[in-house]
Design a protein around this motif. Structure first.
Motif, mmCIF file in Angstrom:
data_model
loop_
_atom_site.group_PDB
_atom_site.id
_atom_site.type_symbol
_atom_site.label_atom_id
_atom_site.label_comp_id
_atom_site.label_asym_id
_atom_site.label_seq_id
_atom_site.Cartn_x
_atom_site.Cartn_y
_atom_site.Cartn_z
ATOM 1 N N GLY A 101 0.814 -1.222 0.000
ATOM 2 C CA GLY A 101 0.000 0.000 0.000
ATOM 3 C C GLY A 101 0.839 1.260 0.000
ATOM 4 N N SER A 141 1.294 3.459 -2.489
ATOM 5 C CA SER A 141 0.983 4.416 -3.552
ATOM 6 C C SER A 141 0.553 5.767 -3.009
ATOM 7 C CB SER A 141 -0.116 3.849 -4.464
ATOM 8 O OG SER A 141 -1.272 3.560 -3.709
ATOM 9 N N SER A 142 0.342 5.845 -1.693
ATOM 10 C CA SER A 142 0.000 7.140 -1.074
ATOM 11 C C SER A 142 0.205 7.041 0.426
ATOM 12 C CB SER A 142 -1.457 7.532 -1.379
ATOM 13 O OG SER A 142 -2.353 6.589 -0.804
ATOM 14 N N ILE A 164 0.795 6.861 4.324
ATOM 15 C CA ILE A 164 1.787 6.323 5.252
ATOM 16 C C ILE A 164 2.720 5.339 4.546
ATOM 17 C CG2 ILE A 164 2.035 4.842 7.301
ATOM 18 C CD1 ILE A 164 -0.653 6.197 8.302
ATOM 19 N N ASP A 216 -3.450 -7.097 -4.376
ATOM 20 C CA ASP A 216 -4.665 -6.858 -3.598
ATOM 21 C C ASP A 216 -4.549 -7.667 -2.317
ATOM 22 O OD1 ASP A 216 -7.115 -6.641 -2.430
ATOM 23 O OD2 ASP A 216 -8.278 -7.247 -4.181
ATOM 24 N N VAL A 217 -4.355 -6.954 -1.213
ATOM 25 C CA VAL A 217 -4.147 -7.618 0.077
ATOM 26 C C VAL A 217 -5.418 -8.351 0.533
ATOM 27 C CG1 VAL A 217 -3.666 -7.120 2.515
ATOM 28 C CG2 VAL A 217 -2.267 -6.089 0.756
ATOM 29 N N ASN A 255 1.205 -2.478 5.510
ATOM 30 C CA ASN A 255 0.593 -1.152 5.681
ATOM 31 C C ASN A 255 -0.754 -1.009 4.987
ATOM 32 O OD1 ASN A 255 0.591 1.990 5.822
ATOM 33 N ND2 ASN A 255 0.517 1.518 3.636
ATOM 34 N N TYR A 308 -13.663 -1.952 11.860
ATOM 35 C CA TYR A 308 -12.292 -1.572 11.465
ATOM 36 C C TYR A 308 -11.336 -1.756 12.633
ATOM 37 C CZ TYR A 308 -8.501 1.784 10.374
ATOM 38 O OH TYR A 308 -7.283 2.403 10.185
ATOM 39 N N LYS A 320 -8.112 -4.224 13.394
ATOM 40 C CA LYS A 320 -6.781 -3.686 13.742
ATOM 41 C C LYS A 320 -6.316 -4.258 15.081
ATOM 42 C CE LYS A 320 -5.768 -0.705 10.377
ATOM 43 N NZ LYS A 320 -4.638 -0.968 9.452
ATOM 44 N N THR A 363 -4.203 10.915 10.686
ATOM 45 C CA THR A 363 -3.039 11.261 9.866
ATOM 46 C C THR A 363 -3.519 11.658 8.489
ATOM 47 O OG1 THR A 363 -1.824 9.550 11.082
ATOM 48 C CG2 THR A 363 -0.781 10.399 9.088
ATOM 49 N N THR A 379 -3.876 11.576 5.103
ATOM 50 C CA THR A 379 -3.557 10.714 3.957
ATOM 51 C C THR A 379 -4.790 10.676 3.056
ATOM 52 O OG1 THR A 379 -4.443 8.693 4.952
ATOM 53 C CG2 THR A 379 -2.150 9.256 5.485
HETATM 54 P P1 NAI Z 1 -4.139 5.766 2.064
HETATM 55 O O1 NAI Z 1 -5.522 5.538 1.553
HETATM 56 O O2 NAI Z 1 -3.435 7.002 1.650
HETATM 57 O O3 NAI Z 1 -3.227 4.513 1.705
HETATM 58 C C1 NAI Z 1 -3.714 3.220 1.801
HETATM 59 C C2 NAI Z 1 -2.907 2.322 0.912
HETATM 60 O O4 NAI Z 1 -3.391 0.988 1.028
HETATM 61 C C3 NAI Z 1 -3.024 2.703 -0.552
HETATM 62 O O5 NAI Z 1 -1.785 2.512 -1.163
HETATM 63 C C4 NAI Z 1 -4.049 1.704 -1.071
HETATM 64 O O6 NAI Z 1 -3.898 1.419 -2.435
HETATM 65 C C5 NAI Z 1 -3.704 0.494 -0.234
HETATM 66 N N1 NAI Z 1 -4.808 -0.456 -0.170
HETATM 67 C C6 NAI Z 1 -6.059 -0.269 0.290
HETATM 68 N N2 NAI Z 1 -6.777 -1.403 0.163
HETATM 69 C C7 NAI Z 1 -5.945 -2.305 -0.384
HETATM 70 C C8 NAI Z 1 -6.076 -3.645 -0.767
HETATM 71 N N3 NAI Z 1 -7.224 -4.318 -0.644
HETATM 72 N N4 NAI Z 1 -4.998 -4.275 -1.285
HETATM 73 C C9 NAI Z 1 -3.853 -3.636 -1.441
HETATM 74 N N5 NAI Z 1 -3.654 -2.356 -1.124
HETATM 75 C C10 NAI Z 1 -4.698 -1.708 -0.604
HETATM 76 O O7 NAI Z 1 -4.286 5.691 3.634
HETATM 77 P P2 NAI Z 1 -3.209 5.619 4.828
HETATM 78 O O8 NAI Z 1 -3.775 6.406 5.922
HETATM 79 O O9 NAI Z 1 -1.858 5.913 4.369
HETATM 80 O O10 NAI Z 1 -3.334 4.083 5.235
HETATM 81 C C11 NAI Z 1 -2.217 3.280 5.552
HETATM 82 C C12 NAI Z 1 -2.513 2.447 6.774
HETATM 83 O O11 NAI Z 1 -2.593 3.309 7.901
HETATM 84 C C13 NAI Z 1 -3.838 1.694 6.698
HETATM 85 O O12 NAI Z 1 -3.625 0.362 7.173
HETATM 86 C C14 NAI Z 1 -4.737 2.471 7.658
HETATM 87 O O13 NAI Z 1 -5.729 1.662 8.212
HETATM 88 C C15 NAI Z 1 -3.713 2.940 8.684
HETATM 89 N N6 NAI Z 1 -4.142 4.055 9.526
HETATM 90 C C16 NAI Z 1 -4.377 5.297 8.996
HETATM 91 C C17 NAI Z 1 -4.806 6.348 9.810
HETATM 92 C C18 NAI Z 1 -5.083 7.703 9.262
HETATM 93 O O14 NAI Z 1 -5.649 8.542 9.970
HETATM 94 N N7 NAI Z 1 -4.707 8.016 8.039
HETATM 95 C C19 NAI Z 1 -4.961 6.149 11.257
HETATM 96 C C20 NAI Z 1 -4.665 4.829 11.719
HETATM 97 C C21 NAI Z 1 -4.272 3.839 10.872
#
Ligand code: NAI
Length: 252
Positions: free
Chosen positions: A8, A10-11, A13, A59-60, A92, A157, A161, A190, A192
């Protein structure tokens, strides 16, 4: 040269983690699902700074594709780096969606479990033969799974987690014989692209979140990516089985 797989990336974290990991001289295999342009951007940022990166689709939420993904990873390791193993795995990839308990469909519940918990579980299992002894894993969990992060609308969710945090401890135990460390990080809010760009769509809500954060702002991807890179590296060498909240003191 050490090598990492970051899902994950591509954007958000994952993108930050990939860049921060590469800055420490580590080659990166990053994965994306629906956003190849984002993955390309991550790889370009890494290469511009003199690092090496390759992007693979994954695709996770589809564990039946993991054996083929392992073959792709093995091929990249061989051809690009003349290696048979990699050193670091960052689970991630994930998605968020607010849904009150009473409204949560079985379909959404299953999707959370599949992507957030089952995915990291079986992806790690599938990649384990390629993970070098002495390596490290970081699972990206969430502060929603902790008492400090409980907010209405995240029961499914956050439960998934929470399962990932428990899994982190069990993996740390079972993989310790090979010197593999396993930790989790739990970000707070965060900025994102999570939840279809919710931070942009509901930007009015950001100041309130910042006000509830001890350090006075919401998190940025690098706040989390830097810690992920540090945990994987030598700086984290005596840390295992931990879940570290990375929230700037959310609701402290
Ligand atoms: P984001 O939406 O910017 O990035 C998510 C990434 O996961 C993307 O690259 C997306 O393509 C990938 N992804 C989503 N579903 C997928 C799937 N089925 N298979 C493969 N890739 C998949 O969001 P962010 O925030 O960077 O998310 C990263 C991690 O951080 C996630 O696990 C999220 O749950 C976690 N997180 C984020 C928080 C926030 O406030 N942004 C807070 C707590 C945890």
């Amino acid at each position: 040269m050490k090598l990492a797989v970051v899902t994950g990336a591509s954007s958000g974290i994952g993108q930050s983690a990939a860049v921060q990991i590469a800055r420490r001289g580590v080659g990166v295999i990053l994965t994306y699902r629906g956003n190849p342009a984002g993955a390309e951007e991550t790889a370009e940022r890494i290469e511009k700074e003199g690092g090496t990166a390759v992007a693979l689709r994954l695709d996770v939420g589809s564990s039946d594709t993991f054996p083929a993904f392992r073959q792709s990873v093995a091929a990249e390791l061989r051809e690009r780096w003349q290696r048979q193993t990699f050193d670091y795995l960052v689970n991630n990839a994930g998605f968020g969606q607010m849904s009150m308990f009473e409204d949560t469909s079985e379909e959404l519940f299953d999707r959370f479990v599949r992507v957030v918990f089952k995915g990291p579980y079986f992806l790690t299992q599938t990649l384990l033969p390629l993970l070098a002894d002495g390596g490290a894993i970081v699972n990206v969990a969430s502060n929603s799974a902790l008492t400090s992060g409980v907010e209405s609308g995240y029961s499914a969710y956050a439960s998934a987690k929470g399962a990932l945090i428990v899994l982190t401890r069990y993996l740390a135990k079972e993989l310790s014989g090979r010197g593999i460390r396993v930790n989790a990080v739990s970000p707070g809010p965060t900025r994102t692209r999570i939840s279809d760009d919710a931070f942009e769509r509901f930007s009015d809500a950001v100041p309130a979140m910042a006000a509830r954060t001890a350090l006075g702002r919401i998190g940025e991807p690098d706040d989390i990516g830097m810690l992920i890179a540090a945990l994987l590296s030598q700086e984290g060498r005596w840390i295992t089985a931990q879940n570290i909240e990375v929230s700037g003191g959310f609701k402290l």
